[in-house]
Design an enzyme around this catalytic site. Structure first.
Site, PDB file in Angstrom:
ATOM      1  N   GLN A  58      46.515  45.588  44.822  1.00 24.84           N
ATOM      2  CA  GLN A  58      45.443  45.697  45.826  1.00 24.84           C
ATOM      3  C   GLN A  58      45.383  47.127  46.347  1.00 24.84           C
ATOM      4  O   GLN A  58      46.416  47.769  46.525  1.00 24.84           O
ATOM      5  CB  GLN A  58      45.705  44.724  46.988  1.00 24.84           C
ATOM      6  CG  GLN A  58      45.908  43.278  46.572  1.00 24.84           C
ATOM      7  CD  GLN A  58      44.643  42.607  46.067  1.00 24.84           C
ATOM      8  OE1 GLN A  58      43.541  43.150  46.175  1.00 24.84           O
ATOM      9  NE2 GLN A  58      44.785  41.433  45.480  1.00 24.84           N
ATOM     10  N   TYR A  64      47.429  34.514  37.562  1.00 27.07           N
ATOM     11  CA  TYR A  64      46.896  35.887  37.607  1.00 27.07           C
ATOM     12  C   TYR A  64      47.701  36.659  38.673  1.00 27.07           C
ATOM     13  O   TYR A  64      47.136  37.254  39.589  1.00 27.07           O
ATOM     14  CB  TYR A  64      45.409  35.908  37.969  1.00 27.07           C
ATOM     15  CG  TYR A  64      44.516  35.000  37.151  1.00 27.07           C
ATOM     16  CD1 TYR A  64      43.985  35.418  35.928  1.00 27.07           C
ATOM     17  CD2 TYR A  64      44.169  33.725  37.601  1.00 27.07           C
ATOM     18  CE1 TYR A  64      43.143  34.594  35.189  1.00 27.07           C
ATOM     19  CE2 TYR A  64      43.333  32.899  36.866  1.00 27.07           C
ATOM     20  CZ  TYR A  64      42.818  33.330  35.666  1.00 27.07           C
ATOM     21  OH  TYR A  64      41.980  32.509  34.949  1.00 27.07           O
ATOM     22  N   GLU A  98      50.883  35.622  34.278  1.00 27.49           N
ATOM     23  CA  GLU A  98      50.168  36.901  34.213  1.00 27.49           C
ATOM     24  C   GLU A  98      50.102  37.352  32.751  1.00 27.49           C
ATOM     25  O   GLU A  98      51.068  37.222  32.011  1.00 27.49           O
ATOM     26  CB  GLU A  98      50.918  37.916  35.093  1.00 27.49           C
ATOM     27  CG  GLU A  98      50.598  39.368  34.886  1.00 27.49           C
ATOM     28  CD  GLU A  98      49.150  39.759  35.176  1.00 27.49           C
ATOM     29  OE1 GLU A  98      48.616  39.366  36.228  1.00 27.49           O
ATOM     30  OE2 GLU A  98      48.557  40.453  34.326  1.00 27.49           O
ATOM     31  N   ASP A 123      43.868  34.146  41.300  1.00 27.68           N
ATOM     32  CA  ASP A 123      43.307  35.437  41.730  1.00 27.68           C
ATOM     33  C   ASP A 123      42.879  36.213  40.479  1.00 27.68           C
ATOM     34  O   ASP A 123      43.490  37.220  40.110  1.00 27.68           O
ATOM     35  CB  ASP A 123      44.378  36.212  42.523  1.00 27.68           C
ATOM     36  CG  ASP A 123      43.855  37.542  43.044  1.00 27.68           C
ATOM     37  OD1 ASP A 123      42.627  37.761  43.037  1.00 27.68           O
ATOM     38  OD2 ASP A 123      44.683  38.384  43.455  1.00 27.68           O
ATOM     39  N   CYS A 158      37.648  38.988  43.958  1.00 26.80           N
ATOM     40  CA  CYS A 158      36.910  40.198  44.317  1.00 26.80           C
ATOM     41  C   CYS A 158      35.507  40.101  43.722  1.00 26.80           C
ATOM     42  O   CYS A 158      34.603  40.797  44.149  1.00 26.80           O
ATOM     43  CB  CYS A 158      37.631  41.456  43.857  1.00 26.80           C
ATOM     44  SG  CYS A 158      37.948  41.490  42.098  1.00 26.80           S
TER      45      CYS A 158
HETATM   46  C1  LIG Z   1      42.693  40.686  40.554  1.00 27.34           C
HETATM   47  S1  LIG Z   1      44.228  40.894  39.748  1.00 27.34           S
HETATM   48  C2  LIG Z   1      45.287  39.986  40.840  1.00 27.34           C
HETATM   49  C3  LIG Z   1      46.732  40.366  40.798  1.00 27.34           C
HETATM   50  C4  LIG Z   1      47.599  39.837  41.925  1.00 27.34           C
HETATM   51  N1  LIG Z   1      47.270  38.486  42.311  1.00 27.34           N
HETATM   52  C5  LIG Z   1      47.570  40.755  43.125  1.00 27.34           C
HETATM   53  O1  LIG Z   1      46.918  40.439  44.126  1.00 27.34           O
HETATM   54  O2  LIG Z   1      48.192  41.830  43.065  1.00 27.34           O
HETATM   55  C6  LIG Z   1      44.013  39.892  38.338  1.00 27.34           C
HETATM   56  C7  LIG Z   1      45.207  39.829  37.425  1.00 27.34           C
HETATM   57  O3  LIG Z   1      44.924  38.870  36.389  1.00 27.34           O
HETATM   58  C8  LIG Z   1      45.509  39.309  35.190  1.00 27.34           C
HETATM   59  N2  LIG Z   1      44.798  38.594  34.100  1.00 27.34           N
HETATM   60  C9  LIG Z   1      43.605  38.893  33.548  1.00 27.34           C
HETATM   61  N3  LIG Z   1      43.268  37.973  32.619  1.00 27.34           N
HETATM   62  C10 LIG Z   1      44.276  37.062  32.582  1.00 27.34           C
HETATM   63  C11 LIG Z   1      44.496  35.871  31.827  1.00 27.34           C
HETATM   64  N4  LIG Z   1      43.613  35.465  30.918  1.00 27.34           N
HETATM   65  N5  LIG Z   1      45.613  35.176  32.046  1.00 27.34           N
HETATM   66  C12 LIG Z   1      46.534  35.598  32.959  1.00 27.34           C
HETATM   67  N6  LIG Z   1      46.377  36.729  33.708  1.00 27.34           N
HETATM   68  C13 LIG Z   1      45.261  37.449  33.525  1.00 27.34           C
HETATM   69  C14 LIG Z   1      45.307  40.819  35.228  1.00 27.34           C
HETATM   70  O4  LIG Z   1      46.218  41.487  34.373  1.00 27.34           O
HETATM   71  C15 LIG Z   1      45.540  41.124  36.715  1.00 27.34           C
HETATM   72  O5  LIG Z   1      46.882  41.452  36.957  1.00 27.34           O
END
Ligand SMILES: C[S@@+](CC[C@H](N)C(=O)[O-])C[C@H]1O[C@@H](n2cnc3c(N)ncnc32)[C@H](O)[C@@H]1O
Length: 611
Positions: free
Chosen positions: A400, A439, A460, A516, A543
């Protein structure tokens, strides 16, 4: 009047279905630009033709137009026409065609002059030339010298209180556009006021990604390093960013100087990554900056372009026409809802009843002082201290970007789960003891909330982030967190939930799931797996609110959300109990202002399992 009949009124008759599809599944920028450029000449001709047959305005490219702004759209752009509202309504009810103008940095009610930049389906994108009259009462002088040209901020000309009102109305509109039933399903019937930290509406952003491009025709010494101009694919030289923290701004100055010192080595261009790290030395707070290894990459990555994909101007125009064409419509309410209500008060420490989730609900980051953190600067890592915890992650990976509001956001997520857990206990069911953080990135939510649960599982896709999450748990001496690397659907496909399962970690009736996802949202495969699993609580943090609304609507359409209509009778409820389909109540929708001065908003939807 339905949307199909409105399609005939605005000037994108050729492919209305494609346009509407964009709203739920926005195309990539490249696809959209391809379609727009392919259609431009045809559109211009069509526009000219229609103009001759219409009593309406011209979509050609005049130098200057006088326009009236009717509303601020969810992408922070003003929607205008040449007519005032009364005339506009008359034309709509006469079945006339309307041409719209989309103008940044304008506010409802203002009379402006604007210059058309390019025509699109049903509207022209314009530059603001000047405010002629009826200046909005919420218009203020922007703080930034680049505002009005730089594409980074859209709302600096609006006082902060009104920005918050707009953002709440944006969330409302996005859900309403996706499916009005979603708003009707919210337990309290409305989106919460936007949670914020007034004092940090500037100087909050801990990451900057300026970029530059090398041109054959321009001496390298005149290279511009900064962000794109609004409405243009051209880089504006930026020396300071007022939404950035002091430390990332000092990093910007260093990064600009370093780049110009070696500019002759670059053949094309690069993106610079500047991130704040909380580094403390002998108890004295000394914030630093990190330049990631990426600053050497000879590749231009435009930073703000992706912003354009997450809203659909055409769809919002259709909705606006739909609203004003109803004789009884109170259209003004949909622009700004002045009634903020006071459901979101300042966070106070948790009461004794809330204590099963231990959190540190402070507004400022408590600073710990481990000396070894200084090494992080050399290894391309960033360290952030928040809620008495320490998070380390690779500078180029996700975290974030607004440290000041993280405690409030995390606290809200924990409290939402805890409230649902207490309610379950009061009705004789089991307390929620397990958390799945899907995520999870570097583990922010799961690790921060781990004290309130017996076990936490993080999921993740990024190998780097999962490595960070594992080491962040041990950096904070947390022993009840485990992490799985992979695609969320692949991992969920392996879960065989059952409350009698020998693995208590997987019992859905005592499990809360946080999701998320990235801006594009989740996907049907994962959402249906989540429904097969049926956890006690789901907290959906986003977001990208349009994608979140699409995902919530998917659950609604599949009968997984409690609405007045789909579960009004006892029969329906018992049918749902028999079939085992989980049904959730939307207990709260709470936007958080993680991105003041821009149109972006983080939104948290809490779904509590009702049956
Ligand atoms: C908006 S970030 C949120 C990260 C965490 N919740 C934070 O607040 O720091 C979205 C995360 O989802 C991961 N991501 C994207 N596609 C994904 C998938 N298909 N399966 C698992 N994780 C995924 C990305 O690598 C990223 O770290």
């Amino acid at each position: 009047m339905d949307l199909n009949s409105l399609n005939k009124r605005v000037w994108f008759n050729s492919k209305p279905e494609d346009e509407l599809n964009w709203c739920t599944n926005p195309p990539s920028v490249a696809v959209r630009e391809y379609i727009v450029s392919k259609e431009t000449s045809e559109k211009d001709q069509t526009a000219g033709k229609i103009d001759q047959n219409s009593s309406n305005s011209s979509p050609l490219k005049p130098d200057q137009l006088s326009l009236i702004v009717h509303k601020l759209m969810t992408n922070g752009l003003g929607l205008a026409t040449t007519q005032d509202l009364k005339e506009l309504k008359r034309l709509v009810s006469d079945g006339q065609k309307i041409w719209f103008y989309v103008v940044p940095f304008t506010l409802p009610g203002e009379l402006i002059s604007a210059k058309v930049i390019e025509n699109s389906w049903g509207y022209s994108l314009c530059d603001l030339v000047e405010i002629i009259d009826n200046k909005s009462a919420s218009r203020i002088a922007p703080k930034c010298q680049y505002f009005g040209k730089c594409s980074g901020c859209q709302l600096q000309m609006v006082d902060y209180e009104t920005q918050l009102e707009y953002k709440r109305s944006f969330v409302n509109s996005v859900f309403d556009l996706e499916n009005p039933e979603i708003l009707k399903s919210i337990k309290f019937g409305e989106v919460d006021p936007v949670a914020h930290l007034d004092s940090k509406s500037f100087g909050y952003r801990t990451k900057l990604t300026p970029h530059f491009e090398i041109f054959k025709w321009l001496p390298k010494s005149q290279t511009k390093i900064g962000f794109n101009y609004t409405n243009r694919r051209e880089i504006m030289d930026i020396e300071e960013c007022v939404i950035g923290t002091d430390s990332v701004n000092s990093g910007l100055a260093v990064a600009r100087k370093n780049t110009m010192d070696k500019i002759e080595d670059y053949k094309r261009g690069a993106t610079l990554l500047i991130r704040e790290t909380n580094v403390t030395d002998n108890g004295v707070d000394k914030k630093g900056y990190v330049l990631s290894p990426k600053d050497e990459v000879e590749e231009l990555v435009p930073v703000f372009v992706s912003d354009k994909t997450d809203t659909c101007t055409t769809y919002q125009i259709l909705d606006y026409l739909n609203v004003i064409s109803r004789p009884d419509s109170n259209w003004n309410d949909r622009i700004v809802n002045p009634k903020l209500g006071d459901r979101w008060n300042k966070i106070s420490p948790p009461s004794q009843a809330d204590i099963s989730i231990e959190l540190c609900p402070t507004d400022t980051d408590p600073i710990c002082v481990p000396a070894e953190v200084k090494l992080a600067l050399e290894s391309g890592n960033v360290d952030i201290y928040t809620q008495n915890m320490r998070f380390r992650f690779l500078a180029s990976s996700f975290f974030q970007n607004n440290n000041s509001i993280i405690p409030k956001l995390v606290y809200h997520v924990g409290l939402s789960i805890n409230k649902a857990s207490l309610k379950r206990v009061s009705s004789g069911r089991n307390k929620i003891t397990n958390l799945v953080d899907v995520y999870c990135g570097a583990g922010l939510f799961g690790i921060s909330l781990s004290h309130g649960f017996k076990s936490v599982v993080g999921i993740e896709i990024s190998k780097e982030s999962i490595r960070n999450a594992i080491s962040n748990a041990s950096l904070n001496n947390i022993t009840n967190c485990s992490f799985s690397q992979g695609d969320a659907s692949d991992i969920f496909a392996k879960i065989k939930p059952s409350s009698s399962s020998s693995d208590a970690k997987l019992d859905p009736s005592i499990t809360a799931v946080i999701i998320d996802p990235p801006r594009k949202g989740s996907n049907e495969e994962f959402l249906s797996q989540l429904m097969d699993y049926g956890p006690a609580v789901i907290v959906y943090i986003a977001c990208g609110v349009p994608a979140q609304a699409r995902d919530i609507n998917y659950l609604l359409k599949n009968g997984n959300i409690l609405t007045n209509s789909n579960f009004s009778s006892k029969n329906d409820v018992s049918m749902s109990e028999k079939s085992g389909t989980p049904v959730y109540e939307i207990s709260s929708v709470t936007p958080f202002d993680l991105f003041p001065q821009t149109y972006h908003v983080e939104n948290v939807v809490t779904l509590v399992r009702a049956f």
